[in-house]
Design an enzyme around this catalytic site. Structure first.
Site, PDB file in Angstrom:
ATOM      1  N   SER B  13      16.504  37.643  49.292  1.00 39.08           N
ATOM      2  CA  SER B  13      17.743  37.112  48.742  1.00 39.08           C
ATOM      3  C   SER B  13      17.385  36.206  47.577  1.00 39.08           C
ATOM      4  O   SER B  13      16.759  36.649  46.613  1.00 39.08           O
ATOM      5  CB  SER B  13      18.507  36.383  49.846  1.00 39.08           C
ATOM      6  OG  SER B  13      19.748  35.948  49.379  1.00 39.08           O
ATOM      7  N   HIS B  40      19.914  40.771  47.777  1.00 40.05           N
ATOM      8  CA  HIS B  40      21.287  40.301  47.532  1.00 40.05           C
ATOM      9  C   HIS B  40      21.471  40.068  46.043  1.00 40.05           C
ATOM     10  O   HIS B  40      20.611  39.524  45.384  1.00 40.05           O
ATOM     11  CB  HIS B  40      21.523  38.965  48.250  1.00 40.05           C
ATOM     12  CG  HIS B  40      21.459  39.078  49.730  1.00 40.05           C
ATOM     13  ND1 HIS B  40      21.215  38.015  50.532  1.00 40.05           N
ATOM     14  CD2 HIS B  40      21.610  40.154  50.540  1.00 40.05           C
ATOM     15  CE1 HIS B  40      21.216  38.417  51.804  1.00 40.05           C
ATOM     16  NE2 HIS B  40      21.447  39.709  51.828  1.00 40.05           N
ATOM     17  N   ASP B 131      20.698  36.517  56.880  1.00 39.93           N
ATOM     18  CA  ASP B 131      20.701  37.973  56.889  1.00 39.93           C
ATOM     19  C   ASP B 131      19.264  38.453  57.106  1.00 39.93           C
ATOM     20  O   ASP B 131      18.339  37.915  56.507  1.00 39.93           O
ATOM     21  CB  ASP B 131      21.244  38.473  55.535  1.00 39.93           C
ATOM     22  CG  ASP B 131      21.458  39.977  55.534  1.00 39.93           C
ATOM     23  OD1 ASP B 131      21.506  40.582  56.622  1.00 39.93           O
ATOM     24  OD2 ASP B 131      21.592  40.541  54.423  1.00 39.93           O
TER      25      ASP B 131
END
Ligand SMILES: C[S@@+](CC[C@H](N)C(=O)[O-])C[C@H]1O[C@@H](n2cnc3c(N)ncnc32)[C@H](O)[C@@H]1O
Lengths: 293, 193
Positions: B13, B40, B131
């Site tokens: 991310s 992401h 996540d």
């Protein structure tokens, strides 16, 4: 899948024993889908497995079960549980002017082709709650085709069609949709096309004038008209390759010679048995044209 | 074209582009392995595949629905779609964001765990969310291997730390050691199958 956590060993390099092997789970999955088809008539057997499995497991957890077999027992004996599962299994995420470059290409490349017909029939397959249909109706009106077009908007789900007919869009989304609209070549400002009703934007009912909303199941139903343009965006990704082929054939049977087919941003005809009979109108936004014969 | 027998999945991310680039650049995988990657990012079209591909010795491409998995390739999730792995191919989905993200690392890891079981190696890199933790649990449950970037070497430690705290890491390694650690794990992943 996101099943309940199995026992987790400390990080010692050896993984915990699998709770159920992937093979066993595959069998459970097949049995579950077969049973749902036979008892309720909902056919998910040719839906793409990975995302289907994920959503099934969400329901397993929500129903307080621990396996797909447990879920099977529940849905077989409780239509309410089946209903909850059915809602979980359909992905109805949509938006207005989704993927603006597509709408720009519609304006610049597709509208001139459609304008050569005295009357235009368009099929929006898998229209969900209608945002795509209203976007299309706005675009066609701005391009001067509004009163020459009939749009057939279909989906498998009655509830979602009801929402599409109502034409209400959550107001808090309209900012994003307005910028999508402009990025897609919009001419006026999206606010011309709706009225604020509490937390909702109610789309101008006259946009619905040339639109027929109807139920149609791409997995089982046949062709019902001939179209100059078919939009089927972000629907085929939920199907496996067998069902995708069926639907490609269905579209092929439903297009006039030189008719146009628009797929979602990451979908294509590559690998389809029909690839050779279609030419690419715009590779970037996935618009294809059927051959003349 | 030979089949993909083992799979590497990578999630990153905040800081993930730089981190995954430095990992992929130095990584040598067996010829029967492929790589799938979720980073992401903003839901806009971008040249992520191109950016990542620079300096990496193998092709990086944005995944298409039902694209067959081919050995030696690196696939990245397109903006605003979840990326899922099936047994021989990739598929996409626009279902709800998971932990505010689409694409989500959990979705990639969970589907890959089902499809590849013990032949899967998952790597969690820098990031500021959680996540990847549920995904790592699924990977372990199916007998796959979870490798985590040492949070102290991460631009944002939250994401790798979350996996470590949950007790799901098989190996924790600093960024510079990851290529060697991953290569070893992928080698073993083939042997145990
Ligand atoms: C993700 S939405 C796509 C909406 C819209 N086309 C878009 O791109 O924004 C997918 C839709 O496909 C519908 N669908 C799923 N299976 C179907 C089937 N067998 N026949 C017709 N529609 C189906 C779902 O009900 C859902 O509304």
């Amino acid at each position: 899948m996101s099943g309940p956590a199995g026992p987790v060993d400390p990080a010692d390099g050896a993984g915990p024993p699998p709770v159920a092997t992937a093979d066993v789970e595959d069998v459970e999955l097949d049995v579950l889908l077969e049973a749902i088809q036979r008892v309720y008539g909902y056919d998910f057997r040719n839906y793409a497995r990975a995302s289907l499995r994920r959503r099934l497991w969400r329901r397993v957890t929500a129903e307080g079960r621990s396996s797909l077999s447990g879920l099977l027992e529940e849905v077989l004996h409780d239509p309410g549980a089946m209903e909850r599962l059915r809602v979980d299994l359909s992905v109805t995420v949509t938006s207005m002017f989704r993927d603006p470059p597509f709408f720009l290409a519609l304006r610049e490349q597709v509208v001139p082709l459609l304008a050569t017909y005295p009357f235009v029939r368009i099929w929006v397959a898998g229209c969900a709650s209608g945002e795509e249909v209203y976007s299309l109706a706005i675009l066609l009106r701005e391009e001067g085709l509004g009163d020459r077009v009939r749009i057939y908007a279909t989906d498998v789900s009655d509830e979602i069609l009801e929402r599409a007919r109502a034409g209400r869009v959550p107001l808090d989304k309209m900012r994003t949709y307005s910028s999508n609209y402009l990025a897609g070549g919009g001419r006026d400002g999206l606010s011309r096309y709706y009225e604020v009703e509490g937390r909702w934007a109610r789309m101008d009912p006259s946009l619905r004038d040339g639109v027929v909303f109807a139920r149609h199941n791409l997995a089982t139903d046949g062709t019902f008209n001939e179209f100059h343009l078919i939009l089927c965006r972000n629907v085929l990704i939920y199907f496996d390759r067998i069902l995708q082929q069926r639907v490609h054939q269905l579209f092929d049977d439903s297009l006039v010679p030189l008719g146009l087919l628009a797929l979602g941003a990451r979908e294509s005809l590559v690998g389809s048995h029909l690839q050779a009979t279609y030419e690419t109108v715009d590779a970037e936004v996935r618009i294809y044209r059927r051959s003349g014969t | 074209m030979s089949a993909v027998r083992r799979l590497l999945v990578v999630g990153g991310s905040w800081g993930g582009i730089t981190a995954s680039q430095s990992v992929l650049r130095a990584l040598e995988l067996p010829a029967d392995a492929a790589t799938a990657l979720v980073l992401h990012r903003q839901p806009i079209r971008s040249a992520l595949a191109e950016v990542l591909g620079r300096g990496i010795g193998c092709p990086v491409e944005e995944a298409e629905d039902k694209m067959p998995l081919a050995p030696g390739r690196v696939y990245v999730a397109p903006p605003d779609y979840h990326l899922l792995v099936e047994s021989g191919w990739l598929s996409l989905s626009t279902e709800e964001p998971v932990k505010y993200s689409r694409p989500a690392i959990d979705v990639l890891l969970e589907s890959a765990a089902d499809a590849f079981g013990p032949r899967l190696v998952a790597v969690i890199l820098t990031g500021a969310s959680t996540d990847g933790t549920d995904g790592a649990r699924a990977v372990r449950r199916r007998g796959g291997t979870v490798i985590v970037q040492d949070p102290r070497t991460a631009e944002q430690p939250v994401m790798p730390q979350s996996v470590v705290t949950a007790g799901l890491a098989d190996v924790v390694a600093p960024l510079r050691d990851l290529p060697a650690v991953i290569a070893r794990a992928v080698d073993r992943a083939g042997a145990s199958a």
